[in-house]
Design a protein around this motif. Structure first.
Motif, PDB file in Angstrom:
ATOM      1  N   LYS A 161     -32.132 -13.095 -12.257  1.00  0.00           N
ATOM      2  CA  LYS A 161     -33.034 -12.606 -11.208  1.00  0.00           C
ATOM      3  C   LYS A 161     -33.458 -11.181 -11.525  1.00  0.00           C
ATOM      4  CE  LYS A 161     -33.145 -11.609  -6.222  1.00  0.00           C
ATOM      5  NZ  LYS A 161     -34.363 -12.393  -5.949  1.00  0.00           N
ATOM      6  N   THR A 162     -34.737 -10.889 -11.402  1.00  0.00           N
ATOM      7  CA  THR A 162     -35.256  -9.540 -11.591  1.00  0.00           C
ATOM      8  C   THR A 162     -35.685  -8.972 -10.244  1.00  0.00           C
ATOM      9  OG1 THR A 162     -37.464 -10.438 -12.054  1.00  0.00           O
ATOM     10  CG2 THR A 162     -36.014 -10.018 -13.944  1.00  0.00           C
ATOM     11  N   GLY A 163     -35.777  -7.650 -10.215  1.00  0.00           N
ATOM     12  CA  GLY A 163     -36.159  -6.989  -8.965  1.00  0.00           C
ATOM     13  C   GLY A 163     -35.124  -7.118  -7.872  1.00  0.00           C
ATOM     14  N   ALA A 164     -33.837  -7.131  -8.224  1.00  0.00           N
ATOM     15  CA  ALA A 164     -32.773  -7.316  -7.241  1.00  0.00           C
ATOM     16  C   ALA A 164     -32.587  -6.056  -6.411  1.00  0.00           C
ATOM     17  CB  ALA A 164     -31.461  -7.682  -7.940  1.00  0.00           C
ATOM     18  N   ALA A 165     -32.398  -6.249  -5.124  1.00  0.00           N
ATOM     19  CA  ALA A 165     -32.120  -5.144  -4.210  1.00  0.00           C
ATOM     20  C   ALA A 165     -30.604  -4.923  -4.122  1.00  0.00           C
ATOM     21  CB  ALA A 165     -32.710  -5.444  -2.833  1.00  0.00           C
ATOM     22  N   ALA A 166     -30.210  -3.937  -3.300  1.00  0.00           N
ATOM     23  CA  ALA A 166     -28.791  -3.603  -3.178  1.00  0.00           C
ATOM     24  C   ALA A 166     -27.988  -4.777  -2.640  1.00  0.00           C
ATOM     25  CB  ALA A 166     -28.629  -2.375  -2.276  1.00  0.00           C
ATOM     26  N   GLU A 167     -28.509  -5.489  -1.631  1.00  0.00           N
ATOM     27  CA  GLU A 167     -27.772  -6.631  -1.093  1.00  0.00           C
ATOM     28  C   GLU A 167     -27.682  -7.765  -2.107  1.00  0.00           C
ATOM     29  OE1 GLU A 167     -32.036  -6.593   0.474  1.00  0.00           O
ATOM     30  OE2 GLU A 167     -30.333  -5.197   0.302  1.00  0.00           O
ATOM     31  N   ASP A 168     -28.671  -7.880  -2.988  1.00  0.00           N
ATOM     32  CA  ASP A 168     -28.604  -8.905  -4.034  1.00  0.00           C
ATOM     33  C   ASP A 168     -27.520  -8.579  -5.045  1.00  0.00           C
ATOM     34  OD1 ASP A 168     -30.763 -10.326  -2.920  1.00  0.00           O
ATOM     35  OD2 ASP A 168     -32.205  -9.038  -3.946  1.00  0.00           O
ATOM     36  N   ILE A 169     -27.369  -7.304  -5.374  1.00  0.00           N
ATOM     37  CA  ILE A 169     -26.344  -6.904  -6.338  1.00  0.00           C
ATOM     38  C   ILE A 169     -24.955  -7.220  -5.805  1.00  0.00           C
ATOM     39  CG2 ILE A 169     -25.390  -4.970  -7.626  1.00  0.00           C
ATOM     40  CD1 ILE A 169     -28.197  -5.890  -8.482  1.00  0.00           C
ATOM     41  N   ASP A 170     -24.695  -6.901  -4.549  1.00  0.00           N
ATOM     42  CA  ASP A 170     -23.384  -7.207  -3.962  1.00  0.00           C
ATOM     43  C   ASP A 170     -23.164  -8.713  -3.891  1.00  0.00           C
ATOM     44  OD1 ASP A 170     -22.813  -4.533  -3.678  1.00  0.00           O
ATOM     45  OD2 ASP A 170     -23.520  -4.424  -1.604  1.00  0.00           O
ATOM     46  N   ARG A 171     -24.187  -9.444  -3.559  1.00  0.00           N
ATOM     47  CA  ARG A 171     -24.055 -10.905  -3.494  1.00  0.00           C
ATOM     48  C   ARG A 171     -23.741 -11.487  -4.871  1.00  0.00           C
ATOM     49  NH1 ARG A 171     -27.831 -14.227  -4.879  1.00  0.00           N
ATOM     50  NH2 ARG A 171     -29.473 -12.671  -4.632  1.00  0.00           N
ATOM     51  N   ILE A 172     -24.310 -10.933  -5.922  1.00  0.00           N
ATOM     52  CA  ILE A 172     -24.107 -11.466  -7.268  1.00  0.00           C
ATOM     53  C   ILE A 172     -22.665 -11.275  -7.720  1.00  0.00           C
ATOM     54  CG2 ILE A 172     -24.706 -11.102  -9.695  1.00  0.00           C
ATOM     55  CD1 ILE A 172     -27.588 -10.572  -8.767  1.00  0.00           C
ATOM     56  N   TRP A 173     -22.147 -10.043  -7.611  1.00  0.00           N
ATOM     57  CA  TRP A 173     -20.792  -9.840  -8.124  1.00  0.00           C
ATOM     58  C   TRP A 173     -19.732 -10.465  -7.216  1.00  0.00           C
ATOM     59  CZ3 TRP A 173     -17.166  -7.305  -5.287  1.00  0.00           C
ATOM     60  CH2 TRP A 173     -17.564  -6.325  -4.367  1.00  0.00           C
ATOM     61  N   GLN A 174     -20.001 -10.581  -5.932  1.00  0.00           N
ATOM     62  CA  GLN A 174     -19.052 -11.265  -5.060  1.00  0.00           C
ATOM     63  C   GLN A 174     -19.028 -12.770  -5.351  1.00  0.00           C
ATOM     64  OE1 GLN A 174     -20.189 -10.163  -1.077  1.00  0.00           O
ATOM     65  NE2 GLN A 174     -19.641  -8.010  -1.368  1.00  0.00           N
ATOM     66  N   ALA A 175     -20.165 -13.349  -5.662  1.00  0.00           N
ATOM     67  CA  ALA A 175     -20.187 -14.757  -6.030  1.00  0.00           C
ATOM     68  C   ALA A 175     -19.481 -14.977  -7.354  1.00  0.00           C
ATOM     69  CB  ALA A 175     -21.628 -15.259  -6.099  1.00  0.00           C
ATOM     70  N   PHE A 176     -19.610 -14.017  -8.276  1.00  0.00           N
ATOM     71  CA  PHE A 176     -18.913 -14.168  -9.556  1.00  0.00           C
ATOM     72  C   PHE A 176     -17.407 -14.158  -9.373  1.00  0.00           C
ATOM     73  CE2 PHE A 176     -16.771 -12.211 -13.185  1.00  0.00           C
ATOM     74  CZ  PHE A 176     -17.100 -13.116 -14.190  1.00  0.00           C
ATOM     75  N   LEU A 177     -16.893 -13.328  -8.486  1.00  0.00           N
ATOM     76  CA  LEU A 177     -15.449 -13.304  -8.248  1.00  0.00           C
ATOM     77  C   LEU A 177     -14.945 -14.632  -7.695  1.00  0.00           C
ATOM     78  CD1 LEU A 177     -14.878  -9.726  -6.768  1.00  0.00           C
ATOM     79  CD2 LEU A 177     -14.637 -10.513  -9.129  1.00  0.00           C
ATOM     80  N   ARG A 178     -15.773 -15.367  -6.994  1.00  0.00           N
ATOM     81  CA  ARG A 178     -15.382 -16.669  -6.479  1.00  0.00           C
ATOM     82  C   ARG A 178     -15.282 -17.724  -7.593  1.00  0.00           C
ATOM     83  NH1 ARG A 178     -13.599 -14.659  -3.058  1.00  0.00           N
ATOM     84  NH2 ARG A 178     -11.956 -16.001  -3.811  1.00  0.00           N
ATOM     85  N   ARG A 179     -15.798 -17.400  -8.774  1.00  0.00           N
ATOM     86  CA  ARG A 179     -15.722 -18.349  -9.886  1.00  0.00           C
ATOM     87  C   ARG A 179     -14.279 -18.682 -10.248  1.00  0.00           C
ATOM     88  NH1 ARG A 179     -14.672 -19.357 -14.941  1.00  0.00           N
ATOM     89  NH2 ARG A 179     -13.483 -17.432 -15.042  1.00  0.00           N
ATOM     90  N   PHE A 180     -13.373 -17.753 -10.035  1.00  0.00           N
ATOM     91  CA  PHE A 180     -11.984 -17.970 -10.407  1.00  0.00           C
ATOM     92  C   PHE A 180     -11.302 -18.995  -9.506  1.00  0.00           C
ATOM     93  CE2 PHE A 180     -13.155 -13.748 -11.906  1.00  0.00           C
ATOM     94  CZ  PHE A 180     -12.764 -13.817 -13.237  1.00  0.00           C
ATOM     95  N   ASP A 181     -11.944 -19.397  -8.404  1.00  0.00           N
ATOM     96  CA  ASP A 181     -11.385 -20.477  -7.589  1.00  0.00           C
ATOM     97  C   ASP A 181     -11.347 -21.784  -8.373  1.00  0.00           C
ATOM     98  OD1 ASP A 181     -11.240 -18.635  -5.579  1.00  0.00           O
ATOM     99  OD2 ASP A 181     -13.060 -19.307  -4.562  1.00  0.00           O
ATOM    100  N   LEU A 182     -12.234 -21.931  -9.344  1.00  0.00           N
ATOM    101  CA  LEU A 182     -12.216 -23.141 -10.159  1.00  0.00           C
ATOM    102  C   LEU A 182     -10.941 -23.236 -10.987  1.00  0.00           C
ATOM    103  CD1 LEU A 182     -13.856 -25.631 -10.865  1.00  0.00           C
ATOM    104  CD2 LEU A 182     -15.032 -24.329 -12.632  1.00  0.00           C
ATOM    105  N   GLU A 183     -10.350 -22.092 -11.338  1.00  0.00           N
ATOM    106  CA  GLU A 183      -9.079 -22.115 -12.062  1.00  0.00           C
ATOM    107  C   GLU A 183      -7.966 -22.696 -11.193  1.00  0.00           C
ATOM    108  OE1 GLU A 183      -9.032 -21.437 -15.135  1.00  0.00           O
ATOM    109  OE2 GLU A 183     -11.042 -20.558 -15.293  1.00  0.00           O
TER     110      GLU A 183
END
Length: 478
Positions: free
Chosen positions: A331-353
């Motif tokens: 995604k391009t042109g991300a705002a501040a709320e988009d940045i927080d949403r992106i890294w918080q969603a990435f941290l949820r990736r470890f639930d697959l482990e």
């Protein structure tokens, strides 16, 4: 256990019954045996340590011979079951977005020389930087993640990687088919937020984003800390001669001097990691070359721009030091709320482990010593069906905790705790499998005669070599 009525419990009960009936209809051969085997996995006391011991549970009314007969010769209508998984209720994040995770987990078979289609699977050791390659069957899983702290996921698809497969191409095809099924099932409609796909550093995120560019998807993943990417090309001044550049200056992750001023910077307080600081740069992209994945790309190489994020937290669990991680989003042109949403969603990736650990340590996914990969595929889909039923039974299960365990709210029950009460729940939801017919055991091999059919031994590893350079391709064509 009384029958749940009214409210969300009644709807969850009806949905669980519907999914069990549809799953039984997907078992087109040896269906009764395969369905009872799945129930035995769900109702067995404790972790599944031995597959033949599942025949001793009351839910499995057939002998151990029928178990192996079902795994070796049974049939599962996998396309129909995949469609069923795409149509059930799926967890969503606060903005109504679906977040998917893709990862590979290996079924290690180092001692199965007679099993075909094995690959060398990368396995990490307990010590730091200790890793090894062990023969096995790698499976690529796609799952839906839940928001917040949870060990629950919903597996949507599983594909075994073979010796002739290109892992990146198989993953792209798998993700495309999953997304198309979700759209066909009404899980995404025009106007909804794009579906986010989260991956780890082992995937070529830019290539996956390019191959899925016609779908409503946002790729997010981690990058290695030694990468070098490019900034957007500078604005061309009037009167400048020469060919315009395609790329801007280099962005070296390991060299802070090459970092320009971040486009967006956020600071968020977290419960487990202290203060999380995120810096983001817009329109950062890799410089592609005509080799490896882009060797057969005849058109001009694209410029795959996205948002680069550097995430730094104060500490990890047990006050361990936390090195920064680098994330990239398509995604391009991300705002501040988009940045927080992106890294918080990435941290949820470890639930697959957590799901992989549940599959292997509790449900016994890698316990059977099956010879053929086709039988391994059937067993894998049975485990996925069992895990799906556990998630659907989550609002119905009672907390049968041990004395040393703390009480948990119904929405905080782990998959293992839900599994403890599934036997009581099964008595009310019924079993569509028919009762076994009385018979006698087969004669087997005559006593005193040895098996004269020696099993074939198979090599491990890739069987197809792909050209890796443009020079080799031109030389082969000439």
């Amino acid at each position: 256990m009384s029958l749940p009525v009214g409210g969300g419990a009644g709807e969850a009960f009806a949905e669980l019954q519907r999914v069990r009936s549809e799953f039984y209809a997907c078992l087109t051969a040896r269906g009764d045996e395969l369905f009872e085997l799945t129930d035995a996995v769900l109702c067995a006391p404790g972790a599944v340590r031995s597959i033949p011991e599942l025949t001793l549970t009351p839910e499995h009314r057939r002998g151990h011979g029928a178990l192996y007969d079902g795994l070796n010769d049974g049939q599962v209508d996998i396309p129909r079951f995949r469609k069923l998984l795409s149509g059930i209720g799926l967890p969503r994040f606060s903005d109504g977005r679906l977040v998917l995770a893709v990862d590979v987990s290996a079924w290690l078979r180092s001692d199965a020389a007679c099993s075909p289609e094995r690959l060398f699977c990368h396995v990490y050791g307990r010590a730091k930087s200790a890793s090894q390659f062990i023969p096995g069957w790698p499976y690529s899983f796609v799952a839906v993640l839940e928001p917040g702290g949870s060990s629950w996921t919903q597996i949507l698809d599983a594909v075994r990687l073979g010796p002739k497969d290109d892992a990146a191409a198989v993953t792209a095809t798998q993700l495309r088919e999953v997304l198309e099924r979700l759209i066909a099932a009404g899980q995404w409609r025009p106007g909804d937020p794009d579906i986010m796909i989260v991956a780890d550093a082992g995937y070529d995120l830019c290539r996956l984003g390019w191959m899925l560019r016609d779908l409503p998807v946002e790729m997010v993943g981690r990058l290695r800390s030694d990468r070098v990417m490019r900034l957007p090309k500078p604005v061309r001044l009037p009167g400048t001669n020469g060919r315009p550049p395609m790329h801007g200056p280099e962005f070296r992750f390991a060299d802070p001097q090459s970092w320009p001023q971040p486009t967006v910077a956020t600071i968020t307080a977290t419960a487990n990691y202290g203060k999380a600081s995120a810096q983001a740069w817009d329109r950062v992209h890799p410089r592609l070359t005509r080799r490896a994945a882009w060797l057969d790309h005849d058109e001009p190489l694209p410029v795959l721009e996205g948002t680069l994020i550097r995430l730094q937290v104060e500490h990890l669990s047990k006050d361990r030091d936390a090195p920064p991680i680098w994330l990239w989003s398509s995604k391009t042109g991300a705002a501040a709320e988009d940045i927080d949403r992106i890294w918080q969603a990435f941290l949820r990736r470890f639930d697959l482990e957590h799901t992989f650990r549940l599959f292997k340590q509790t449900l016994g996914w890698t316990r059977p010593r099956l010879r053929t990969p086709q039988a391994a595929d059937r067993w894998t889909w049975l485990i996925i069906a069992a895990h799906t039923q556990l998630r659907l039974a989550r609002p119905l299960a009672a907390d049968l905790r041990h004395r040393w365990e703390k009480p948990a709210a119904p929405h905080r029950l782990t998959p293992a705790r839900v599994r403890r009460g599934f036997r009581n729940l099964r008595a009310t939801i019924g079993c569509p499998a028919s009762a076994p017919k009385p018979t006698r055991a087969g004669p087997g091999r005559p006593r005193g005669q040895r098996n004269r059919h020696r099993a074939i031994h198979y090599d491990v590893g890739k069987t197809v070599k792909r050209l890796t350079t443009l020079y080799q391709r031109n030389r082969a064509g000439g």
